[in-house]
Design an enzyme around this catalytic site. Sequence first.
Site, PDB file in Angstrom:
ATOM      1  N   LYS A  89     -43.608  63.154  52.491  1.00 32.03           N
ATOM      2  CA  LYS A  89     -44.257  64.449  52.245  1.00 32.03           C
ATOM      3  C   LYS A  89     -45.741  64.440  52.602  1.00 32.03           C
ATOM      4  O   LYS A  89     -46.298  65.456  53.001  1.00 32.03           O
ATOM      5  CB  LYS A  89     -44.062  64.869  50.796  1.00 32.03           C
ATOM      6  CG  LYS A  89     -42.653  65.360  50.512  1.00 32.03           C
ATOM      7  CD  LYS A  89     -42.596  66.204  49.258  1.00 32.03           C
ATOM      8  CE  LYS A  89     -41.251  66.879  49.121  1.00 32.03           C
ATOM      9  NZ  LYS A  89     -40.171  65.921  48.770  1.00 32.03           N
ATOM     10  N   GLU A 111     -46.385  75.470  45.796  1.00 33.33           N
ATOM     11  CA  GLU A 111     -45.401  75.513  44.724  1.00 33.33           C
ATOM     12  C   GLU A 111     -44.639  74.202  44.775  1.00 33.33           C
ATOM     13  O   GLU A 111     -44.578  73.540  45.809  1.00 33.33           O
ATOM     14  CB  GLU A 111     -44.453  76.696  44.875  1.00 33.33           C
ATOM     15  CG  GLU A 111     -43.200  76.418  45.686  1.00 33.33           C
ATOM     16  CD  GLU A 111     -43.413  76.533  47.193  1.00 33.33           C
ATOM     17  OE1 GLU A 111     -44.311  77.291  47.587  1.00 33.33           O
ATOM     18  OE2 GLU A 111     -42.693  75.862  47.947  1.00 33.33           O
ATOM     19  N   SER A 377     -36.543  58.246  53.279  1.00 32.40           N
ATOM     20  CA  SER A 377     -37.607  59.230  53.059  1.00 32.40           C
ATOM     21  C   SER A 377     -38.573  58.891  51.931  1.00 32.40           C
ATOM     22  O   SER A 377     -39.720  59.324  51.948  1.00 32.40           O
ATOM     23  CB  SER A 377     -36.990  60.610  52.817  1.00 32.40           C
ATOM     24  OG  SER A 377     -36.071  60.564  51.734  1.00 32.40           O
TER      25      SER A 377
HETATM   26  C1  PLP Z   1     -38.796  66.170  48.818  1.00 34.20           C
HETATM   27  C2  PLP Z   1     -38.028  65.009  49.272  1.00 34.20           C
HETATM   28  C3  PLP Z   1     -36.896  65.135  50.107  1.00 34.20           C
HETATM   29  C4  PLP Z   1     -36.325  66.455  50.530  1.00 34.20           C
HETATM   30  O1  PLP Z   1     -37.159  67.250  51.300  1.00 34.20           O
HETATM   31  P1  PLP Z   1     -36.897  67.456  52.870  1.00 34.20           P
HETATM   32  O2  PLP Z   1     -37.827  68.559  53.214  1.00 34.20           O
HETATM   33  O3  PLP Z   1     -35.472  67.845  53.038  1.00 34.20           O
HETATM   34  O4  PLP Z   1     -37.222  66.198  53.547  1.00 34.20           O
HETATM   35  C5  PLP Z   1     -36.265  63.981  50.555  1.00 34.20           C
HETATM   36  N1  PLP Z   1     -36.690  62.753  50.179  1.00 34.20           N
HETATM   37  C6  PLP Z   1     -37.756  62.587  49.362  1.00 34.20           C
HETATM   38  C7  PLP Z   1     -38.166  61.197  48.992  1.00 34.20           C
HETATM   39  C8  PLP Z   1     -38.463  63.697  48.884  1.00 34.20           C
HETATM   40  O5  PLP Z   1     -39.507  63.522  48.058  1.00 34.20           O
END
Ligand code: PLP
Length: 393
Positions: A89, A111, A377
Amino acid sequence: MKYEVDQLGFYGRYGGAFIPELLHKNIAELQEQYLQIMNSQNFKRQFNQLLCDYVGRPSPLYFAKRLSEKYQTKIYLKREDLNHTGSHKINNTIGQILLAKYLGKTRIIAETGAGQHGVATATVAALAGLECVVYMGEKDIKRQAPNVARMKMLGATVKPATSGSKTLKDATNEAIRDWINHPNDTYYIIGSVVGPHPYPDMVARFQSVISEEMMQQLAAQTGRDYPDRIIACIGGGSNAAGAYFHFLDNDKVELISVEAGGLGIDTGHSAATSVLGTDGVIHASLTKLMQDEDGQIIEPYSISAGLDYPGIGPLHAHLISKGRTKVLAANDDEAIKAGYELTRLEGIIPALESAHALAALPKIKFKPDEITVVNLSGRGDKDLATYLKFLNE
Ligand SMILES: *Cc1c(COP(=O)(O)O)cnc(C)c1O
């Protein structure tokens, strides 16, 4: 590029900017300027410098040997979990805070649902020395106390959204209302490839550093600059969009998006938008979302807060409709199991969101020489309490 957004902000029939008249000036300003600013040498230099020295990029591409042995193939992990603040993010919020500065804005709003985007925004607002207000559903404030504490320590004001279901969509409404009331000095940082044009394209471009690095790292490690397959989880779809970006036009790369099945797609407790969703407008763009016959949003459910979103970004709705991406669902229990599997095989505790991507592995038929990249992610520190409930099962 085959899957690029058009002049009006559409990917095929999805996207656009369905905004209240009062926001027209703000959105038009962004639409006219974002590419020019993002492509300027100065902006690129500042963005890349911060990604390097502050975020810690490039994130490693790690060959997961024991995981690969288990699935009899070659699996690499793109380590977004190692970024500052623990997920992908931050790539986007760094980009947008710089953009806000270029536009002369002095106040930041956002938000947040689970608080992850709120923390990433409060972080970059502190870095830039800008005032920051984060809207969050009253219910989410209670459920996500550690992230609320982080945002406060970072100097952000967390304002509760007390209407409706007191969750993410209500926080979004409050943020849009705030923006309407402060059109001149305020910049709205959106956290995924959602929202009115140009946000989906802008966020995808900021996150595209993931696939850009992947190309170089794959070339260096495997001798070929593309994999056979990329797997990513999708909530709004920003980590997936970033991981796919430079491979979208390469049909040799199979793209697999994993959404949250929750307790099961047919149970009424799910966030499997691609299956349960129908066309409609959410967050000012036309896409697939979970809604009832009256167009009211159906509250999604997933064990993972980051995938608990009732829509998907318009780019993904388009990619799915064209058959460019394949969607799999992973249920809560499958994600927990996959999270433990990675932890025990590789010593890496993944975010529950990323564990959904890993949960696709048992559902795929691999060839031994194929190269698969799983976009990891985020890290799982925030999810330990949830994981531990299942420790002895
Ligand atoms: C917020 C988040 C997501 C989901 O958001 P995307 O916009 O679909 O990437 C996925 N993995 C993590 C670790 C997150 O914090």
